[in-house]
Design a protein around this motif. Structure first.
Motif, PDB file in Angstrom:
ATOM      1  N   HIS A 241       0.459  -0.456   8.160  1.00 26.06           N
ATOM      2  CA  HIS A 241      -0.371  -0.525   7.466  1.00 26.06           C
ATOM      3  C   HIS A 241      -2.017  -0.368   8.152  1.00 26.06           C
ATOM      4  O   HIS A 241      -2.939  -0.664   7.780  1.00 26.06           O
ATOM      5  N   GLU A 265       3.211   1.907   2.804  1.00 25.30           N
ATOM      6  CA  GLU A 265       1.943   1.263   2.632  1.00 25.30           C
ATOM      7  C   GLU A 265       0.527   2.024   3.053  1.00 25.30           C
ATOM      8  O   GLU A 265      -0.338   1.437   3.094  1.00 25.30           O
ATOM      9  N   TRP A 289       9.593   1.048   2.049  1.00 27.29           N
ATOM     10  CA  TRP A 289      10.085   0.820   3.527  1.00 27.29           C
ATOM     11  C   TRP A 289      11.739   0.886   3.432  1.00 27.29           C
ATOM     12  O   TRP A 289      12.258   1.447   4.417  1.00 27.29           O
ATOM     13  N   ASN A 308       5.059  -3.427   9.995  1.00 27.65           N
ATOM     14  CA  ASN A 308       6.141  -3.604   9.459  1.00 27.65           C
ATOM     15  C   ASN A 308       5.947  -2.566   8.142  1.00 27.65           C
ATOM     16  O   ASN A 308       5.028  -1.961   7.717  1.00 27.65           O
ATOM     17  N   CYS A 309       7.189  -1.962   7.518  1.00 28.60           N
ATOM     18  CA  CYS A 309       8.437  -2.656   7.529  1.00 28.60           C
ATOM     19  C   CYS A 309       9.505  -1.659   8.351  1.00 28.60           C
ATOM     20  O   CYS A 309       9.613  -0.820   7.816  1.00 28.60           O
ATOM     21  N   CYS A 396       5.749  -6.675  -2.913  1.00 27.85           N
ATOM     22  CA  CYS A 396       6.546  -5.755  -1.761  1.00 27.85           C
ATOM     23  C   CYS A 396       8.019  -5.243  -2.593  1.00 27.85           C
ATOM     24  O   CYS A 396       8.209  -5.896  -3.591  1.00 27.85           O
ATOM     25  N   ALA A 423       0.548  -2.936  -2.898  1.00 27.70           N
ATOM     26  CA  ALA A 423       1.704  -3.184  -1.872  1.00 27.70           C
ATOM     27  C   ALA A 423       2.743  -1.958  -2.291  1.00 27.70           C
ATOM     28  O   ALA A 423       2.681  -1.180  -3.223  1.00 27.70           O
ATOM     29  N   CYS A 424       3.835  -2.298  -1.478  1.00 31.24           N
ATOM     30  CA  CYS A 424       4.843  -1.242  -1.589  1.00 31.24           C
ATOM     31  C   CYS A 424       5.746  -1.514  -2.728  1.00 31.24           C
ATOM     32  O   CYS A 424       6.506  -0.602  -2.998  1.00 31.24           O
ATOM     33  N   CYS A 449      -0.676  -4.220   0.323  1.00 33.04           N
ATOM     34  CA  CYS A 449      -0.681  -5.731   0.429  1.00 33.04           C
ATOM     35  C   CYS A 449      -1.924  -6.457   1.044  1.00 33.04           C
ATOM     36  O   CYS A 449      -2.452  -7.339   0.426  1.00 33.04           O
ATOM     37  N   TYR A 482       8.556 -10.328  -0.415  1.00 29.25           N
ATOM     38  CA  TYR A 482       9.493  -9.702   0.368  1.00 29.25           C
ATOM     39  C   TYR A 482       9.229 -10.701   1.746  1.00 29.25           C
ATOM     40  O   TYR A 482      10.176 -11.328   2.217  1.00 29.25           O
ATOM     41  N   GLU A 483       8.225 -10.244   2.485  1.00 23.05           N
ATOM     42  CA  GLU A 483       7.987 -10.803   3.679  1.00 23.05           C
ATOM     43  C   GLU A 483       6.874 -12.082   3.674  1.00 23.05           C
ATOM     44  O   GLU A 483       6.542 -12.348   2.698  1.00 23.05           O
ATOM     45  N   LYS A 485       3.689 -11.948   4.716  1.00 13.74           N
ATOM     46  CA  LYS A 485       2.205 -11.749   4.033  1.00 13.74           C
ATOM     47  C   LYS A 485       2.196 -12.315   2.570  1.00 13.74           C
ATOM     48  O   LYS A 485       1.373 -12.594   2.017  1.00 13.74           O
TER      49      LYS A 485
HETATM   50 FE1  FSO Z   1       5.669  -3.626   2.000  1.00 13.65          FE
HETATM   51 FE2  FSO Z   1       6.798  -4.251   4.297  1.00 13.65          FE
HETATM   52 FE3  FSO Z   1       3.040  -4.235   2.701  1.00 13.65          FE
HETATM   53 FE4  FSO Z   1       5.075  -6.063   3.481  1.00 13.65          FE
HETATM   54  S1  FSO Z   1       5.894  -2.240   3.829  1.00 13.65           S
HETATM   55  S2  FSO Z   1       6.765  -5.243   2.461  1.00 13.65           S
HETATM   56  S3  FSO Z   1       4.278  -7.536   1.881  1.00 13.65           S
HETATM   57  O1  FSO Z   1       5.662  -5.550   4.950  1.00 13.65           O
HETATM   58  O2  FSO Z   1       3.388  -5.712   3.799  1.00 13.65           O
HETATM   59  O3  FSO Z   1       4.063  -4.233   0.939  1.00 13.65           O
END
Ligand code: FSO
Ligand code: SF4
Length: 540
Positions: A241, A265, A289, A308-309, A396, A423-424, A449, A482-483, A485
């Motif tokens: 990111h 991302e 990712w 990440n990721c 995510c 986001a992704c 994101c 997913y994570e 954030k």
């Molecule tokens: Fe995706 Fe990974 Fe951006 Fe997250 S690449 S899953 S919410 O870390 O950060 O959307």
């Protein structure tokens, strides 16, 4: 180990043997020990601030160190050990400079010298079971929710600070919350609910700072066509990111005959005037990712993971991966600064793409400025009944097949509705041609994101224009998480009072039954069901 911080946690409960993400027991307990050590550093920093001693580098260190414990960021026990030692070094020098004496255990923790002993110390301080044991399930659940959101805030603040933007209120609140998680034994649920919402508020301030940092450094994103193909020639792939890292790499590769491609991302980077001006920013390669092992293997050049990721790299391409900042993996080359010479040398030594690969063109760059510049037109179309509803399908991506829900949902959205995305998670539908409503594309990519702030500003501006609350707008949020954030963003949306959101693909494992019920009752947050059923219940 015990880790339940992300959506793919084992059995919907916790990873207890090895992370589904590939995190080992050693790394997990060391990360818990790092968080414990960061709490001690935060406590001493707050005491020092009371005495007028303030060290900006301590705040930045806290952001980077906490960011390294987020899912799919740092898998390397040695690097986590370095962070623990640095935290203690900073803490002790602050104590000395501000003449602080404290008997607080978190502020006096001494890390063991050997890795074996350090891991034992981590096992003794595993955060999750300790929190649950001491204050009961519901307070434990709220503490974890706050802790995970702090990791999200740390990520956003880290990016902003790299571009020279910081918010002192965020840093102070961050440190207080981190200390409270370890030291405040109150079992009063209301106190912890209020603190969770306060975390959401701090995250909003952080995202505002990041938005300001990105737009002042690189300009406001503009609607931009991005090629999904590739050009014959040498190539570097940049994922994650961090726009500043991409910018530095673009500067250093200028005139070197290397094409730079974005991955995951990084896609929205193409919309920023100060990034798109580089002609060798050639296009976007790959998708989300969870597909990186296949995509990285096939990419004919070095790969830079800025955040990440990161997935455990396969041997077939491990030697071509470079990590930066808080990212790390044992045996993978780590850049200590934004000097990309080793990456450039590797790209020059490789053949790159042997021929042009044709690809579709997609659009990105519909951040708040771009959308709001056509706000009058959008409002007129709503009033004329030509736009019936807005769907924000954002969040995510992940590996679970049930995430097909989001693809199907977007395919089934009626033609008189707009889809905003970020986001992704968008890679499930980003290349679909949904057409336009009187010149306004039906699929608008707001960004990463990290750009959730932009989406919030669009919603607030629409609510002002229509003279109704955000909850009364013809707008529905269909979120995927997913994570951590995403956890921080969810708390921000709750802090802003947003109701009726749908969340999937599953509810967070760290929410106790009572906390989940509380959110459901007060905010009408619902799990996703099926695209047909959800569309029917939203549109009637
Ligand atoms: Fe995706 Fe990974 Fe951006 Fe997250 S690449 S899953 S919410 O870390 O950060 O959307
Ligand atoms: Fe499991 Fe997610 Fe924790 Fe990795 S980050 S160990 S997958 S809960």
């Amino acid at each position: 180990m015990f880790c339940n911080q992300c959506e793919q946690t084992a059995k919907g409960f916790a990873c207890t043997v090895r992370g589904v993400c590939g995190k080992t027991h050693e790394t997990d307990v060391l990360q818990d020990l790092l968080i414990y050590t960061c709490a001690g550093l935060a406590e001493v920093a707050l005491l020092a601030e009371e005495k007028g001693v303030k060290k900006p580098e301590v705040d930045f260190f806290l952001m980077e160190a906490m960011f390294s414990t987020l899912t799919n960021v740092d898998f390397d026990p040695e690097r986590i050990r370095d962070y623990i030692e640095k935290a203690v070094e900073l803490r002790e020098s602050l104590k000395k400079e501000a003449n602080i004496q404290t008997d607080s255990p978190i502020s006096n923790f001494k890390p063991a010298k050997s890795m074996e002993e350090l891991i034992k110390q981590g096992e003794e301080r595993e955060i999750e079971p300790t929190v649950f044991r001491e204050e009961g399930e519901d307070v434990g659940s709220l503490k974890l929710t706050i802790l995970y959101s702090l990791k999200g805030i740390a990520a956003y603040a880290y990016h902003a600070e790299k571009l020279g933007v910081r918010n002192e209120e965020v840093y102070k609140g961050f440190k207080e919350l981190l200390v409270n998680i370890f030291k405040d034994k109150t079992s009063d649920l209301k106190t912890w609910v209020d603190r969770a919402l306060e975390t959401g508020r701090l995250n909003l301030l952080t995202m505002e700072a990041l938005d300001r940092a990105n737009t002042s450094a690189f300009g406001h994103p503009q609607p931009t066509k991005v090629s999904l193909g590739a050009k014959k020639g040498k190539a570097i792939l940049v994922s994650g990111h961090d726009l500043k890292d991409l910018y530095e790499l673009l500067k250093q590769t200028e005139g070197k005959g290397i094409y730079v491609y974005t991955h995951g991302e990084m896609l929205p980077a193409h919309g920023y005037p100060e990034l798109k001006k580089f002609p060798h920013l050639a296009g976007h390669y790959g998708t989300a990712w969870q597909n990186q092992q296949k995509e990285f293997e096939a990419f004919p050049g070095p790969i830079v993971m800025t955040t990440n990721c990161l997935m455990p790299p396969k041997d077939s391409y491990k030697d071509r991966v470079f990590t930066l900042g808080p990212v790390g993996y044992p045996g993978v080359k780590h850049l200590l600064s934004e000097d990309f010479t080793p990456v450039i040398e590797m790209a020059l030594a490789m053949e790159g793409f042997k021929e042009d690969i044709p690809g579709k063109e997609i659009m990105t760059g519909f951040a708040r400025n771009a959308v709001l510049s056509v706000a009058d037109k959008i409002i007129d179309l709503v009033k004329a009944g030509k736009i019936r509803h807005f769907f924000l399908v954002g969040g995510c991506d992940g590996a679970k097949p049930v995430r097909n829900y989001y693809t199907e949902f977007v395919e089934k959205v009626p033609e008189d509705c707009l889809v905003l995305t970020l986001a992704c998670g968008k890679f499930r539908f980003f290349d679909k041609d949904l057409g336009a409503i009187e010149g306004i594309p039906r699929l608008l990519d707001i960004g990463q994101c990290n750009d959730a702030y932009s989406a919030i500003q669009v919603a607030l501006a629409l609510s002002q224009a229509f003279g109704v609350s955000v909850n009364e707008l013809p707008l529905s949020l269909i979120l995927s998480w997913y994570e951590q954030k995403a956890v921080a963003i969810l708390l921000t949306l709750l802090y802003l009072g947003l109701k009726n959101m749908r969340l999937g693909p599953s509810m967070p494992a760290f929410l106790s039954k009572n906390v989940a019920n509380f959110i459901a009752q007060n905010y009408n947050l619902k799990p996703i069901t099926t695209p047909d059923e959800d569309l029917r219940s939203i549109l009637g």
